[in-house]
Design a protein around this motif. Structure first.
Motif, PDB file in Angstrom:
ATOM      1  N   SER A   1      46.565  36.459  37.531  1.00 26.29           N
ATOM      2  CA  SER A   1      45.735  37.634  37.276  1.00 26.29           C
ATOM      3  C   SER A   1      44.659  37.802  38.341  1.00 26.29           C
ATOM      4  O   SER A   1      44.094  38.891  38.497  1.00 26.29           O
ATOM      5  CB  SER A   1      45.064  37.515  35.898  1.00 26.29           C
ATOM      6  OG  SER A   1      46.026  37.363  34.878  1.00 26.29           O
ATOM      7  N   LEU A   2      44.382  36.742  39.066  1.00 28.86           N
ATOM      8  CA  LEU A   2      43.394  36.810  40.149  1.00 28.86           C
ATOM      9  C   LEU A   2      43.895  37.611  41.343  1.00 28.86           C
ATOM     10  O   LEU A   2      43.107  37.981  42.219  1.00 28.86           O
ATOM     11  CB  LEU A   2      43.045  35.387  40.623  1.00 28.86           C
ATOM     12  CG  LEU A   2      42.298  34.499  39.626  1.00 28.86           C
ATOM     13  CD1 LEU A   2      42.402  33.040  40.039  1.00 28.86           C
ATOM     14  CD2 LEU A   2      40.840  34.927  39.534  1.00 28.86           C
ATOM     15  N   ASN A   3      45.198  37.885  41.374  1.00 25.97           N
ATOM     16  CA  ASN A   3      45.808  38.466  42.573  1.00 25.97           C
ATOM     17  C   ASN A   3      45.879  39.984  42.596  1.00 25.97           C
ATOM     18  O   ASN A   3      46.452  40.557  43.520  1.00 25.97           O
ATOM     19  CB  ASN A   3      47.221  37.897  42.757  1.00 25.97           C
ATOM     20  CG  ASN A   3      47.218  36.391  42.964  1.00 25.97           C
ATOM     21  OD1 ASN A   3      46.215  35.822  43.390  1.00 25.97           O
ATOM     22  ND2 ASN A   3      48.333  35.743  42.653  1.00 25.97           N
ATOM     23  N   PHE A   4      45.325  40.653  41.579  1.00 28.67           N
ATOM     24  CA  PHE A   4      45.336  42.119  41.598  1.00 28.67           C
ATOM     25  C   PHE A   4      44.098  42.643  40.890  1.00 28.67           C
ATOM     26  O   PHE A   4      43.407  41.900  40.183  1.00 28.67           O
ATOM     27  CB  PHE A   4      46.610  42.675  40.941  1.00 28.67           C
ATOM     28  CG  PHE A   4      46.594  42.670  39.436  1.00 28.67           C
ATOM     29  CD1 PHE A   4      46.348  43.836  38.720  1.00 28.67           C
ATOM     30  CD2 PHE A   4      46.833  41.496  38.727  1.00 28.67           C
ATOM     31  CE1 PHE A   4      46.328  43.830  37.337  1.00 28.67           C
ATOM     32  CE2 PHE A   4      46.821  41.485  37.341  1.00 28.67           C
ATOM     33  CZ  PHE A   4      46.565  42.660  36.649  1.00 28.67           C
ATOM     34  N   LYS A   5      43.806  43.917  41.101  1.00 33.19           N
ATOM     35  CA  LYS A   5      42.636  44.539  40.478  1.00 33.19           C
ATOM     36  C   LYS A   5      43.026  45.844  39.808  1.00 33.19           C
ATOM     37  O   LYS A   5      43.907  46.561  40.289  1.00 33.19           O
ATOM     38  CB  LYS A   5      41.545  44.788  41.521  1.00 33.19           C
ATOM     39  CG  LYS A   5      40.927  43.522  42.071  1.00 33.19           C
ATOM     40  CD  LYS A   5      39.807  43.830  43.050  1.00 33.19           C
ATOM     41  CE  LYS A   5      39.174  42.548  43.567  1.00 33.19           C
ATOM     42  NZ  LYS A   5      38.076  42.819  44.535  1.00 33.19           N
TER      43      LYS A   5
ATOM     44  N   ILE B   1      43.172  39.848  31.338  1.00 29.54           N
ATOM     45  CA  ILE B   1      42.381  38.941  32.169  1.00 29.54           C
ATOM     46  C   ILE B   1      41.778  39.700  33.345  1.00 29.54           C
ATOM     47  O   ILE B   1      40.602  39.502  33.699  1.00 29.54           O
ATOM     48  CB  ILE B   1      43.233  37.748  32.648  1.00 29.54           C
ATOM     49  CG1 ILE B   1      43.645  36.896  31.439  1.00 29.54           C
ATOM     50  CG2 ILE B   1      42.459  36.901  33.657  1.00 29.54           C
ATOM     51  CD1 ILE B   1      44.669  35.826  31.761  1.00 29.54           C
ATOM     52  N   ALA B   2      42.561  40.599  33.938  1.00 27.14           N
ATOM     53  CA  ALA B   2      42.048  41.395  35.060  1.00 27.14           C
ATOM     54  C   ALA B   2      40.886  42.282  34.611  1.00 27.14           C
ATOM     55  O   ALA B   2      39.917  42.478  35.359  1.00 27.14           O
ATOM     56  CB  ALA B   2      43.165  42.243  35.656  1.00 27.14           C
ATOM     57  N   TRP B   3      40.974  42.827  33.407  1.00 29.75           N
ATOM     58  CA  TRP B   3      39.875  43.626  32.861  1.00 29.75           C
ATOM     59  C   TRP B   3      38.614  42.780  32.736  1.00 29.75           C
ATOM     60  O   TRP B   3      37.519  43.197  33.132  1.00 29.75           O
ATOM     61  CB  TRP B   3      40.271  44.191  31.491  1.00 29.75           C
ATOM     62  CG  TRP B   3      39.166  44.930  30.786  1.00 29.75           C
ATOM     63  CD1 TRP B   3      38.819  46.249  30.920  1.00 29.75           C
ATOM     64  CD2 TRP B   3      38.240  44.381  29.822  1.00 29.75           C
ATOM     65  NE1 TRP B   3      37.749  46.560  30.112  1.00 29.75           N
ATOM     66  CE2 TRP B   3      37.367  45.424  29.424  1.00 29.75           C
ATOM     67  CE3 TRP B   3      38.067  43.110  29.264  1.00 29.75           C
ATOM     68  CZ2 TRP B   3      36.345  45.238  28.501  1.00 29.75           C
ATOM     69  CZ3 TRP B   3      37.040  42.912  28.343  1.00 29.75           C
ATOM     70  CH2 TRP B   3      36.200  43.983  27.966  1.00 29.75           C
ATOM     71  N   SER B   4      38.778  41.577  32.184  1.00 29.88           N
ATOM     72  CA  SER B   4      37.643  40.670  32.002  1.00 29.88           C
ATOM     73  C   SER B   4      36.994  40.328  33.343  1.00 29.88           C
ATOM     74  O   SER B   4      35.762  40.363  33.493  1.00 29.88           O
ATOM     75  CB  SER B   4      38.124  39.392  31.305  1.00 29.88           C
ATOM     76  OG  SER B   4      37.069  38.693  30.707  1.00 29.88           O
ATOM     77  N   LEU B   5      37.808  40.035  34.333  1.00 30.46           N
ATOM     78  CA  LEU B   5      37.289  39.726  35.668  1.00 30.46           C
ATOM     79  C   LEU B   5      36.568  40.929  36.269  1.00 30.46           C
ATOM     80  O   LEU B   5      35.500  40.794  36.879  1.00 30.46           O
ATOM     81  CB  LEU B   5      38.431  39.287  36.585  1.00 30.46           C
ATOM     82  CG  LEU B   5      39.079  37.934  36.249  1.00 30.46           C
ATOM     83  CD1 LEU B   5      40.401  37.790  36.982  1.00 30.46           C
ATOM     84  CD2 LEU B   5      38.141  36.782  36.610  1.00 30.46           C
ATOM     85  N   ALA B   6      37.137  42.120  36.066  1.00 31.92           N
ATOM     86  CA  ALA B   6      36.535  43.345  36.605  1.00 31.92           C
ATOM     87  C   ALA B   6      35.176  43.621  35.978  1.00 31.92           C
ATOM     88  O   ALA B   6      34.294  44.205  36.621  1.00 31.92           O
ATOM     89  CB  ALA B   6      37.469  44.531  36.379  1.00 31.92           C
TER      90      ALA B   6
END
Length: 294
Positions: free
Chosen positions: A255-259, A229-234
């Motif tokens: 997953s919104l809480n880290f990059k 999910i973090a990959w998708s957001l990035a």
């Protein structure tokens, strides 16, 4: 837990950057799943006529809003879709009316998508005209497509009576299916990219359990799903993970809480093998291509 941030669509309206997909969410648990998700902080829900749970999802949002008057209807984003069997102007008008009736607890629909391009030019065109009229009525705020390849988008953008450009294309996306050319085209056209199956789970694969992905999870102290999910957001996508399990609802939202680092994003990009996990209507032929293949 913080609320998901939003991004602007080409319509000028905002959409939360993380949503909950409700494909295969049974009607008898949809109410509890959606209300629990809202409690957690989700403000974006992705349904479809073909999912057979529009009524339950919309009713759950409406019931939750009544219990939480501090949250306004405009803060929630609800999507549904026209399936291929309902393509065509008249059929789509009827489908829109039915979906609006099922969504009466929330008054309007935030996003109506063409579920896939699998019909023909006349029917796709008629469907888009009906969707444009729905926006003009005020009961549908944004319209877009799903599972469209570049050629399908180009066909749509060339409609002689095009008044509203697609706000969104919702496609399967994850590190094993990056669709770089399609994503670049959409971004160049100002069309937002929604990612379904962002956890790479489907009939053909369970790549979420890949040991190579697990190495990233260990590094960040996160789950495999959170890394995806973090990959998708990035990548600037709007991921729509689906689950009916409370612990995963929470985990996915966190997953919104880290990059991820830029280096790790590139490493995950390298997983790409055009690994479709379900169906792939983005390759569906246009009418002239069907003639050529006869």
């Amino acid at each position: 837990m913080v609320l998901a941030s939003t991004v602007k669509l080409n319509s000028g309206n905002s959409i939360p950057v993380l949503g909950l997909g409700v494909y295969q969410t049974p009607t008898d648990v949809a109410d509890s799943v959606v209300q629990k998700a809202l409690d957690i902080g989700y403000r974006h829900f992705d349904s479809a006529a073909a999912y057979k749970n529009e009524q339950e999802v919309a009713d759950a949002i409406g019931a939750w809003l009544k219990k939480n008057p501090n949250v306004k209807r405009k803060d929630i984003f609800y999507t549904t879709k026209v399936f291929d069997t309902e393509h065509g102007y008249e059929a789509t008008k009827k489908l829109i009316a039915t979906s609006l009736e099922k969504a009466k607890a929330i008054d309007y629909i935030d996003l109506f998508l063409v579920h896939s391009p699998q019909s023909n030019y006349e029917k796709r065109h008629g469907t888009w005209l009906a969707l444009q009229e729905a926006v003009e009525s005020g009961k549908v705020k944004n319209i877009g497509v799903s599972n469209y390849g570049i050629k399908h988008i180009k066909e749509l953008l060339a409609y002689p009576d095009l008044n509203i450009k697609p706000a969104v294309n919702q496609i399967e996306l994850h590190p094993w299916l990056g669709r770089a050319d399609l994503v670049k085209y959409l971004k160049d056209e100002g069309i937002a990219v929604e990612a379904y199956s962002p956890l790479a789970r489907g009939p053909r694969s369970k790549r979420v359990d890949d040991p190579a992905l697990g190495e990233f999870a260990k590094k960040y102290g996160k789950t495999n799903g959170q890394i995806l999910i973090a990959w998708s957001l990035a990548k600037g996508f709007i991921p729509l993970p689906k689950t009916v399990t409370e612990s995963r609802l929470i985990s996915n939202f966190e997953s919104l809480n880290f990059k991820l680092s830029d280096e790790d994003i590139k490493k995950l990009d390298a997983f790409d093998v055009y690994g479709v996990t379900g169906w792939d209507p983005t390759v569906y032929p246009l009418d002239n291509e069907k003639e050529e293949n006869k």
